[in-house]
Design a protein around this motif. Sequence first.
Motif, PDB file in Angstrom:
ATOM      1  N   PRO A   1       0.831  -1.152   0.025  1.00 53.09           N
ATOM      2  CA  PRO A   1      -0.045  -0.192   0.048  1.00 53.09           C
ATOM      3  C   PRO A   1       0.798   1.343  -0.023  1.00 53.09           C
ATOM      4  CG  PRO A   1      -0.864  -1.433   1.707  1.00 53.09           C
ATOM      5  CD  PRO A   1       0.342  -2.153   1.105  1.00 53.09           C
ATOM      6  N   GLY A   2       0.548   2.085  -0.693  1.00 54.51           N
ATOM      7  CA  GLY A   2       1.294   3.535  -0.793  1.00 54.51           C
ATOM      8  C   GLY A   2       2.554   3.416  -1.827  1.00 54.51           C
ATOM      9  N   ARG A   3       2.578   2.249  -2.272  1.00 52.93           N
ATOM     10  CA  ARG A   3       3.820   2.377  -3.288  1.00 52.93           C
ATOM     11  C   ARG A   3       3.084   2.034  -4.844  1.00 52.93           C
ATOM     12  NH1 ARG A   3       7.966   4.398  -0.714  1.00 52.93           N
ATOM     13  NH2 ARG A   3       8.535   3.382   1.197  1.00 52.93           N
ATOM     14  N   THR A   4       3.960   2.639  -5.655  1.00 55.98           N
ATOM     15  CA  THR A   4       3.506   2.358  -7.005  1.00 55.98           C
ATOM     16  C   THR A   4       4.379   1.350  -7.870  1.00 55.98           C
ATOM     17  OG1 THR A   4       4.870   4.277  -8.000  1.00 55.98           O
ATOM     18  CG2 THR A   4       2.843   4.953  -6.958  1.00 55.98           C
ATOM     19  N   ASP A   5       3.793   0.913  -8.883  1.00 56.98           N
ATOM     20  CA  ASP A   5       4.497  -0.023  -9.668  1.00 56.98           C
ATOM     21  C   ASP A   5       5.772   0.472 -10.209  1.00 56.98           C
ATOM     22  OD1 ASP A   5       3.166   1.752 -11.406  1.00 56.98           O
ATOM     23  OD2 ASP A   5       2.561   0.196 -12.783  1.00 56.98           O
ATOM     24  N   ASN A   6       5.554   1.915 -10.538  1.00 56.20           N
ATOM     25  CA  ASN A   6       6.779   2.601 -11.280  1.00 56.20           C
ATOM     26  C   ASN A   6       7.914   2.669 -10.121  1.00 56.20           C
ATOM     27  OD1 ASN A   6       7.791   3.836 -13.545  1.00 56.20           O
ATOM     28  ND2 ASN A   6       7.552   5.769 -12.674  1.00 56.20           N
ATOM     29  N   GLU A   7       7.552   3.088  -8.967  1.00 53.79           N
ATOM     30  CA  GLU A   7       8.378   3.147  -7.847  1.00 53.79           C
ATOM     31  C   GLU A   7       9.312   1.770  -7.462  1.00 53.79           C
ATOM     32  OE1 GLU A   7       6.475   4.553  -4.324  1.00 53.79           O
ATOM     33  OE2 GLU A   7       8.356   5.316  -3.401  1.00 53.79           O
ATOM     34  N   ILE A   8       8.226   0.820  -7.554  1.00 55.21           N
ATOM     35  CA  ILE A   8       9.080  -0.331  -7.200  1.00 55.21           C
ATOM     36  C   ILE A   8       9.782  -0.786  -8.345  1.00 55.21           C
ATOM     37  CG2 ILE A   8       8.330  -2.881  -6.664  1.00 55.21           C
ATOM     38  CD1 ILE A   8       5.858  -1.902  -5.292  1.00 55.21           C
ATOM     39  N   LYS A   9       9.441  -0.521  -9.363  1.00 57.53           N
ATOM     40  CA  LYS A   9      10.242  -0.930 -10.844  1.00 57.53           C
ATOM     41  C   LYS A   9      11.737  -0.245 -10.551  1.00 57.53           C
ATOM     42  CE  LYS A   9       8.516   0.814 -14.470  1.00 57.53           C
ATOM     43  NZ  LYS A   9       7.686   0.867 -15.524  1.00 57.53           N
ATOM     44  N   ASN A  10      11.704   1.213 -10.277  1.00 63.81           N
ATOM     45  CA  ASN A  10      12.785   1.843 -10.335  1.00 63.81           C
ATOM     46  C   ASN A  10      13.603   1.419  -9.284  1.00 63.81           C
ATOM     47  OD1 ASN A  10      12.430   3.455 -12.352  1.00 63.81           O
ATOM     48  ND2 ASN A  10      11.175   5.062 -11.075  1.00 63.81           N
ATOM     49  N   HIS A  11      13.102   1.130  -8.008  1.00 63.85           N
ATOM     50  CA  HIS A  11      13.755   0.409  -6.878  1.00 63.85           C
ATOM     51  C   HIS A  11      14.396  -0.943  -7.060  1.00 63.85           C
ATOM     52  CE1 HIS A  11      14.927   0.820  -2.845  1.00 63.85           C
ATOM     53  NE2 HIS A  11      14.828  -0.509  -2.496  1.00 63.85           N
ATOM     54  N   TRP A  12      13.739  -1.828  -7.704  1.00 65.53           N
ATOM     55  CA  TRP A  12      14.332  -2.863  -8.092  1.00 65.53           C
ATOM     56  C   TRP A  12      15.553  -2.891  -9.264  1.00 65.53           C
ATOM     57  CZ3 TRP A  12      13.451  -7.944  -6.817  1.00 65.53           C
ATOM     58  CH2 TRP A  12      14.049  -9.016  -7.653  1.00 65.53           C
ATOM     59  N   ASN A  13      15.192  -1.931 -10.186  1.00 67.10           N
ATOM     60  CA  ASN A  13      16.506  -1.758 -10.964  1.00 67.10           C
ATOM     61  C   ASN A  13      17.811  -1.172 -10.483  1.00 67.10           C
ATOM     62  OD1 ASN A  13      15.229  -3.131 -13.464  1.00 67.10           O
ATOM     63  ND2 ASN A  13      13.900  -1.455 -13.738  1.00 67.10           N
ATOM     64  N   THR A  14      17.429  -0.227  -9.632  1.00 71.16           N
ATOM     65  CA  THR A  14      18.469   0.673  -9.164  1.00 71.16           C
ATOM     66  C   THR A  14      19.142   0.033  -7.895  1.00 71.16           C
ATOM     67  OG1 THR A  14      17.140   2.287  -7.991  1.00 71.16           O
ATOM     68  CG2 THR A  14      17.693   2.608 -10.275  1.00 71.16           C
ATOM     69  N   HIS A  15      18.419  -0.470  -6.935  1.00 72.59           N
ATOM     70  CA  HIS A  15      18.990  -0.900  -5.794  1.00 72.59           C
ATOM     71  C   HIS A  15      19.055  -2.333  -5.553  1.00 72.59           C
ATOM     72  CE1 HIS A  15      17.643   3.137  -4.789  1.00 72.59           C
ATOM     73  NE2 HIS A  15      18.778   3.099  -4.271  1.00 72.59           N
ATOM     74  N   ILE A  16      17.731  -3.060  -5.690  1.00 75.10           N
ATOM     75  CA  ILE A  16      17.736  -4.288  -4.960  1.00 75.10           C
ATOM     76  C   ILE A  16      18.453  -5.428  -6.493  1.00 75.10           C
ATOM     77  CG2 ILE A  16      16.016  -6.426  -4.850  1.00 75.10           C
ATOM     78  CD1 ILE A  16      14.022  -4.485  -4.239  1.00 75.10           C
ATOM     79  N   LYS A  17      18.496  -5.194  -7.519  1.00 77.42           N
ATOM     80  CA  LYS A  17      19.309  -5.797  -8.503  1.00 77.42           C
ATOM     81  C   LYS A  17      20.787  -6.034  -8.182  1.00 77.42           C
ATOM     82  CE  LYS A  17      17.535  -6.051 -13.254  1.00 77.42           C
ATOM     83  NZ  LYS A  17      17.582  -5.409 -14.461  1.00 77.42           N
ATOM     84  N   LYS A  18      21.139  -4.849  -7.768  1.00 80.41           N
ATOM     85  CA  LYS A  18      22.727  -4.815  -7.311  1.00 80.41           C
ATOM     86  C   LYS A  18      22.754  -5.549  -6.115  1.00 80.41           C
ATOM     87  CE  LYS A  18      23.309  -0.395  -9.205  1.00 80.41           C
ATOM     88  NZ  LYS A  18      23.169   1.225  -8.834  1.00 80.41           N
ATOM     89  N   LYS A  19      21.927  -5.286  -5.370  1.00 83.48           N
ATOM     90  CA  LYS A  19      21.970  -5.824  -3.978  1.00 83.48           C
ATOM     91  C   LYS A  19      22.397  -7.331  -3.999  1.00 83.48           C
ATOM     92  CE  LYS A  19      20.166  -3.788  -0.087  1.00 83.48           C
ATOM     93  NZ  LYS A  19      19.022  -3.061   0.553  1.00 83.48           N
ATOM     94  N   LEU A  20      21.220  -7.909  -4.727  1.00 81.02           N
ATOM     95  CA  LEU A  20      21.088  -9.461  -4.923  1.00 81.02           C
ATOM     96  C   LEU A  20      22.315  -9.724  -5.707  1.00 81.02           C
ATOM     97  CD1 LEU A  20      17.255  -9.907  -5.816  1.00 81.02           C
ATOM     98  CD2 LEU A  20      18.307 -10.455  -3.918  1.00 81.02           C
ATOM     99  N   ARG A  21      22.599  -9.337  -6.595  1.00 79.79           N
ATOM    100  CA  ARG A  21      23.912  -9.848  -7.264  1.00 79.79           C
ATOM    101  C   ARG A  21      25.126  -9.703  -6.362  1.00 79.79           C
ATOM    102  NH1 ARG A  21      22.447  -6.615 -12.252  1.00 79.79           N
ATOM    103  NH2 ARG A  21      21.343  -8.004 -13.760  1.00 79.79           N
ATOM    104  N   LYS A  22      25.280  -8.715  -5.596  1.00 78.92           N
ATOM    105  CA  LYS A  22      26.268  -8.643  -4.557  1.00 78.92           C
ATOM    106  C   LYS A  22      26.080  -9.806  -3.593  1.00 78.92           C
ATOM    107  CE  LYS A  22      28.501  -4.589  -2.849  1.00 78.92           C
ATOM    108  NZ  LYS A  22      28.036  -2.892  -2.255  1.00 78.92           N
TER     109      LYS A  22
END
Length: 265
Positions: A95-116
């Motif tokens: 709630p309170g989060r948008t698809d765009n926001e989550i998509k951006n966060h995934w691409n900029t933060h989470i992806k890297k974090k997981l790879r790391k």
Amino acid sequence: MDHLCVNRYEKKGPWTAEEDRKLVNFILTNGQCCWRAVPKLAGLLRCGKSCRLRWTNYLRPDLKRGLLSDYEEKMVIGLHSKLGNRWSKIASHLPGRTDNEIKNHWNTHIKKKLRKMGIDPLTHKPLSIVEQEPIEQPLEEPTSKKKNMSETVTRLGGSLDNDQVMAINLEYGVEDVPLIDAESLELICSNSTMSSSTSTSSNSSTELQFPDFDWSDYGNNDNSNGVDNIIENNMMSLWDVDDFSSWDLLLNDYIPQSSSTFGLF
DNA sequence: AAAGAGCTCAACCGCGATCGT
DNA sequence: AACGATCGCGGTTGAGCTCTT
């Protein structure tokens, strides 16, 4: 070609505070309907699509702002392992989060974090395994994915218990995070017993509270699925108190300072 | 202090789904 | 059933900001 945005006289690019004000005023007064008609009725030189995007991704008063908390991040990872890049589905659980926001966060933060961490962000498997296997689309195998998600959360040092993990895992879910009409907003603001903390941090260490606001009373929330309720109940605790402070601004003295809405962020 | 590289995220684009006639 | 209008989604872009050298 999307014929909603073909008029060469329609404005593009960043929204101005004045445009935001017009759109917010119009929607709070008239509600959401027929986006194609909105720009004309609201006095905007934008296409309906642009208006819808601006409202859903930025101006909606029920949006949370700021970085995703650790807990939200874990939810996103878990949901992604189950749903893949279906950002709107994932967002419906936050709630309170948008698809765009989550998509951006995934691409900029989470992806890297997981790879790391040695985890393939696509398959949620350890990279060493992924390198030896053909790529497997996350949506293809429901049973193995539940395991993957649990493993992912565990690897992340996640604090989700089994019930939460299971809740995340269940097929689809909260379809409609209810949108709020102007009347409801006033009701919420007047009923809200939230403290008026002025903290702007979305730091997860902040003690979370949520307003005495019954979502089931709003919109077309016809979820009869108990699972959705579980998810919703869990997720409601994510609401940040400070988000509601902007509602007063919306309804009362909204004086735009910049396109960064409400000057709060 | 300046320049370039890297990062973030709001906004756009195009496509498929859905709805109404 | 067919067609056009509208909506919503996911991928991509690029301006502006931050970091590094």
